[in-house]
Motif scaffolding. Structure first.
Motif, PDB file in Angstrom:
ATOM      1  N   ARG A 222       0.866  -1.184   0.000  1.00 11.72           N
ATOM      2  CA  ARG A 222       0.000   0.000   0.000  1.00 11.72           C
ATOM      3  C   ARG A 222       0.902   1.232   0.000  1.00 11.72           C
ATOM      4  O   ARG A 222       1.843   1.331   0.804  1.00 11.72           O
ATOM      5  CB  ARG A 222      -0.903  -0.023   1.233  1.00 11.72           C
ATOM      6  CG  ARG A 222      -1.919   1.071   1.188  1.00 11.72           C
ATOM      7  CD  ARG A 222      -3.172   0.776   1.975  1.00 11.72           C
ATOM      8  NE  ARG A 222      -4.044   1.942   1.874  1.00 11.72           N
ATOM      9  CZ  ARG A 222      -4.934   2.118   0.905  1.00 11.72           C
ATOM     10  NH1 ARG A 222      -5.110   1.201  -0.020  1.00 11.72           N
ATOM     11  NH2 ARG A 222      -5.680   3.214   0.867  1.00 11.72           N
ATOM     12  N   VAL A 223       0.649   2.149  -0.934  1.00  8.51           N
ATOM     13  CA  VAL A 223       1.529   3.309  -1.080  1.00  8.51           C
ATOM     14  C   VAL A 223       0.730   4.611  -1.182  1.00  8.51           C
ATOM     15  O   VAL A 223      -0.459   4.607  -1.512  1.00  8.51           O
ATOM     16  CB  VAL A 223       2.429   3.182  -2.347  1.00  8.51           C
ATOM     17  CG1 VAL A 223       3.386   2.018  -2.237  1.00  8.51           C
ATOM     18  CG2 VAL A 223       1.597   3.096  -3.620  1.00  8.51           C
ATOM     19  N   ARG A 224       1.441   5.693  -0.867  1.00 10.79           N
ATOM     20  CA  ARG A 224       0.882   7.029  -1.084  1.00 10.79           C
ATOM     21  C   ARG A 224       1.748   7.690  -2.156  1.00 10.79           C
ATOM     22  O   ARG A 224       2.974   7.698  -2.043  1.00 10.79           O
ATOM     23  CB  ARG A 224       0.953   7.841   0.216  1.00 10.79           C
ATOM     24  CG  ARG A 224       0.394   9.251   0.072  1.00 10.79           C
ATOM     25  CD  ARG A 224       0.397   9.980   1.400  1.00 10.79           C
ATOM     26  NE  ARG A 224      -0.429   9.288   2.387  1.00 10.79           N
ATOM     27  CZ  ARG A 224       0.020   8.939   3.600  1.00 10.79           C
ATOM     28  NH1 ARG A 224       1.239   9.219   3.966  1.00 10.79           N
ATOM     29  NH2 ARG A 224      -0.794   8.327   4.456  1.00 10.79           N
ATOM     30  N   VAL A 225       1.096   8.233  -3.189  1.00 10.89           N
ATOM     31  CA  VAL A 225       1.831   8.867  -4.279  1.00 10.89           C
ATOM     32  C   VAL A 225       1.545  10.362  -4.277  1.00 10.89           C
ATOM     33  O   VAL A 225       0.386  10.776  -4.289  1.00 10.89           O
ATOM     34  CB  VAL A 225       1.391   8.289  -5.652  1.00 10.89           C
ATOM     35  CG1 VAL A 225       2.203   8.898  -6.772  1.00 10.89           C
ATOM     36  CG2 VAL A 225       1.512   6.780  -5.672  1.00 10.89           C
ATOM     37  N   SER A 226       2.599  11.179  -4.222  1.00  8.32           N
ATOM     38  CA  SER A 226       2.434  12.631  -4.388  1.00  8.32           C
ATOM     39  C   SER A 226       2.854  12.955  -5.806  1.00  8.32           C
ATOM     40  O   SER A 226       4.018  12.756  -6.175  1.00  8.32           O
ATOM     41  CB  SER A 226       3.335  13.403  -3.418  1.00  8.32           C
ATOM     42  OG  SER A 226       3.163  12.901  -2.125  1.00  8.32           O
ATOM     43  N   THR A 227       1.907  13.431  -6.604  1.00  9.02           N
ATOM     44  CA  THR A 227       2.225  13.702  -8.004  1.00  9.02           C
ATOM     45  C   THR A 227       2.791  15.114  -8.147  1.00  9.02           C
ATOM     46  O   THR A 227       2.699  15.922  -7.228  1.00  9.02           O
ATOM     47  CB  THR A 227       0.976  13.541  -8.906  1.00  9.02           C
ATOM     48  OG1 THR A 227       0.014  14.504  -8.487  1.00  9.02           O
ATOM     49  CG2 THR A 227       0.397  12.149  -8.803  1.00  9.02           C
ATOM     50  N   LYS A 231      -1.161  16.504  -6.328  1.00  5.02           N
ATOM     51  CA  LYS A 231      -2.211  15.553  -5.893  1.00  5.02           C
ATOM     52  C   LYS A 231      -1.600  14.439  -5.050  1.00  5.02           C
ATOM     53  O   LYS A 231      -0.443  14.060  -5.240  1.00  5.02           O
ATOM     54  CB  LYS A 231      -2.868  14.921  -7.118  1.00  5.02           C
ATOM     55  CG  LYS A 231      -3.837  15.831  -7.823  1.00  5.02           C
ATOM     56  CD  LYS A 231      -4.765  14.987  -8.715  1.00  5.02           C
ATOM     57  CE  LYS A 231      -5.456  15.852  -9.741  1.00  5.02           C
ATOM     58  NZ  LYS A 231      -5.034  15.592 -11.119  1.00  5.02           N
ATOM     59  N   VAL A 232      -2.404  13.908  -4.127  1.00  2.00           N
ATOM     60  CA  VAL A 232      -1.960  12.756  -3.334  1.00  2.00           C
ATOM     61  C   VAL A 232      -2.953  11.617  -3.577  1.00  2.00           C
ATOM     62  O   VAL A 232      -4.158  11.797  -3.423  1.00  2.00           O
ATOM     63  CB  VAL A 232      -1.902  13.108  -1.829  1.00  2.00           C
ATOM     64  CG1 VAL A 232      -1.519  11.878  -1.006  1.00  2.00           C
ATOM     65  CG2 VAL A 232      -0.898  14.236  -1.578  1.00  2.00           C
ATOM     66  N   ILE A 233      -2.437  10.471  -4.000  1.00  2.00           N
ATOM     67  CA  ILE A 233      -3.306   9.321  -4.272  1.00  2.00           C
ATOM     68  C   ILE A 233      -2.797   8.131  -3.467  1.00  2.00           C
ATOM     69  O   ILE A 233      -1.590   7.912  -3.384  1.00  2.00           O
ATOM     70  CB  ILE A 233      -3.273   8.910  -5.768  1.00  2.00           C
ATOM     71  CG1 ILE A 233      -3.290  10.124  -6.690  1.00  2.00           C
ATOM     72  CG2 ILE A 233      -4.421   7.961  -6.110  1.00  2.00           C
ATOM     73  CD1 ILE A 233      -3.035   9.769  -8.160  1.00  2.00           C
ATOM     74  N   ASP A 262       6.383  11.073  -6.183  1.00  2.00           N
ATOM     75  CA  ASP A 262       7.105  10.476  -5.064  1.00  2.00           C
ATOM     76  C   ASP A 262       6.218   9.429  -4.423  1.00  2.00           C
ATOM     77  O   ASP A 262       5.063   9.695  -4.123  1.00  2.00           O
ATOM     78  CB  ASP A 262       7.412  11.561  -4.014  1.00  2.00           C
ATOM     79  CG  ASP A 262       8.739  12.211  -4.279  1.00  2.00           C
ATOM     80  OD1 ASP A 262       9.630  11.523  -4.824  1.00  2.00           O
ATOM     81  OD2 ASP A 262       8.886  13.408  -3.961  1.00  2.00           O
ATOM     82  N   VAL A 263       6.751   8.270  -4.194  1.00  2.00           N
ATOM     83  CA  VAL A 263       5.960   7.161  -3.670  1.00  2.00           C
ATOM     84  C   VAL A 263       6.488   6.754  -2.292  1.00  2.00           C
ATOM     85  O   VAL A 263       7.684   6.543  -2.124  1.00  2.00           O
ATOM     86  CB  VAL A 263       6.055   5.931  -4.607  1.00  2.00           C
ATOM     87  CG1 VAL A 263       5.238   4.778  -4.058  1.00  2.00           C
ATOM     88  CG2 VAL A 263       5.558   6.296  -5.984  1.00  2.00           C
TER      89      VAL A 263
END
Ligand code: BTN
Length: 266
Positions: A222-227, A231-233, A262-263
């Motif tokens: 499970r990851v959080r991606v900041s584009t 945006k944060v997904i 960034d993941v």
């Protein structure tokens, strides 16, 4: 070849083409910038630029790559693959596999890749890859692969150089408890790059994607991606596609491809 390190590297090189031409600088702005200029003047595949220190070292996403003298490796290698431009991220994947294997050769075991191109030891960044591609129409003209490896920085130097972000960074020395020979590391890295590039040319992109995925620390996590656009997904990292984009399965069941960002594993 003007430095003792370069003379040693010259004696150690086991490659056919990579690093057979090396431009060495005690100090330069960015090895990637120097190599791009050489590429524009027709330099051949495998041409390499190494600097002891960089005054304007470049990182991903417009960041600076801290490049103190005497301790690390700052190296750029020229590729002229016969590829459509959109497949150029595959070379980044290839480079991070090569860097991971070179670090493992020093005796460090717990090395993994953080998408797309960070190489970590115990979850802290030890190396990064910056790929700069020049297209010709819709094909690749050349790719400059720039690699920075934190080799012999001590914890104190990392703190001094990186400040706030020091806690996310490490060096080979910090993990091995002793100095690593930078010339040997550079020679081993050039051999890994050449060998993986041959594999890629012979067996195709699926071979590199498989090797990359096996070394990837985020697989099925499970990851959080900041584009880049802020945006944060969140979701599950399920793989990469043929262009090196991160495949993220969101909580609504849909899958999106992430191009840059960034993941963080959460
Ligand atoms: C990253 O993780 O942000 C990529 C860092 C890449 C740094 C290397 S050091 C050699 C080459 N020259 C540069 O200016 N950058 C790359």
């Amino acid at each position: 070849m003007t430095s003792p390190m370069m003379r040693k590297l010259n004696g150690l090189l086991k490659t056919e083409t990579f690093g057979k031409v090396i431009h060495y600088f005690d100090e330069t702005g960015s090895t990637n910038t120097v190599l791009s200029r050489l590429a524009q003047s027709g330099a051949s595949e495998g041409t390499t630029v190494i600097a002891d220190t960089q005054t304007s070292g470049k990182g991903r996403l417009g960041r600076k790559w801290v490049s103190p003298p005497g301790v690390n490796l700052y190296i750029s290698v020229l590729f002229r693959p016969s590829l459509p431009a959109w497949e150029s991220p595959l070379l980044t994947l290839l480079a991070s596999v090569a860097v991971t294997e070179t670090i493992r050769k020093t005796g460090i075991r717990n090395t993994s890749i953080k998408w797309p191109n960070d190489v970590q030891i115990e979850g802290k960044k030890a190396a990064g890859v910056l790929t700069e591609m020049e297209p010709r129409g819709d094909r690749v003209d050349y790719i400059v692969l720039g690699i920075g490896v934190n080799i012999n920085m001590t914890r104190e130097q990392i703190k001094r150089q990186l400040g706030e972000t020091a806690k996310f960074a490490t060096s080979l020395k910090e993990n091995l408890g002793g100095d690593v020979d930078r010339a040997k590391f550079a020679g081993d890295l050039l051999l890994e790059l050449e060998t993986w590039y041959e594999t890629f040319n012979r067996r195709g992109k699926s071979s590199i994607m498989k090797e990359w995925t096996e070394r990837w620390g985020g697989y099925n996590k499970r990851v959080r991606v900041s584009t880049e656009d802020g945006k944060v997904i969140e979701g599950t990292a399920t793989g990469i596609d043929g262009e090196g984009h991160l495949l993220l399965k969101k909580d609504d069941g849909s899958t999106v491809g992430i191009i840059t960002g960034d993941v963080t594993v959460i």
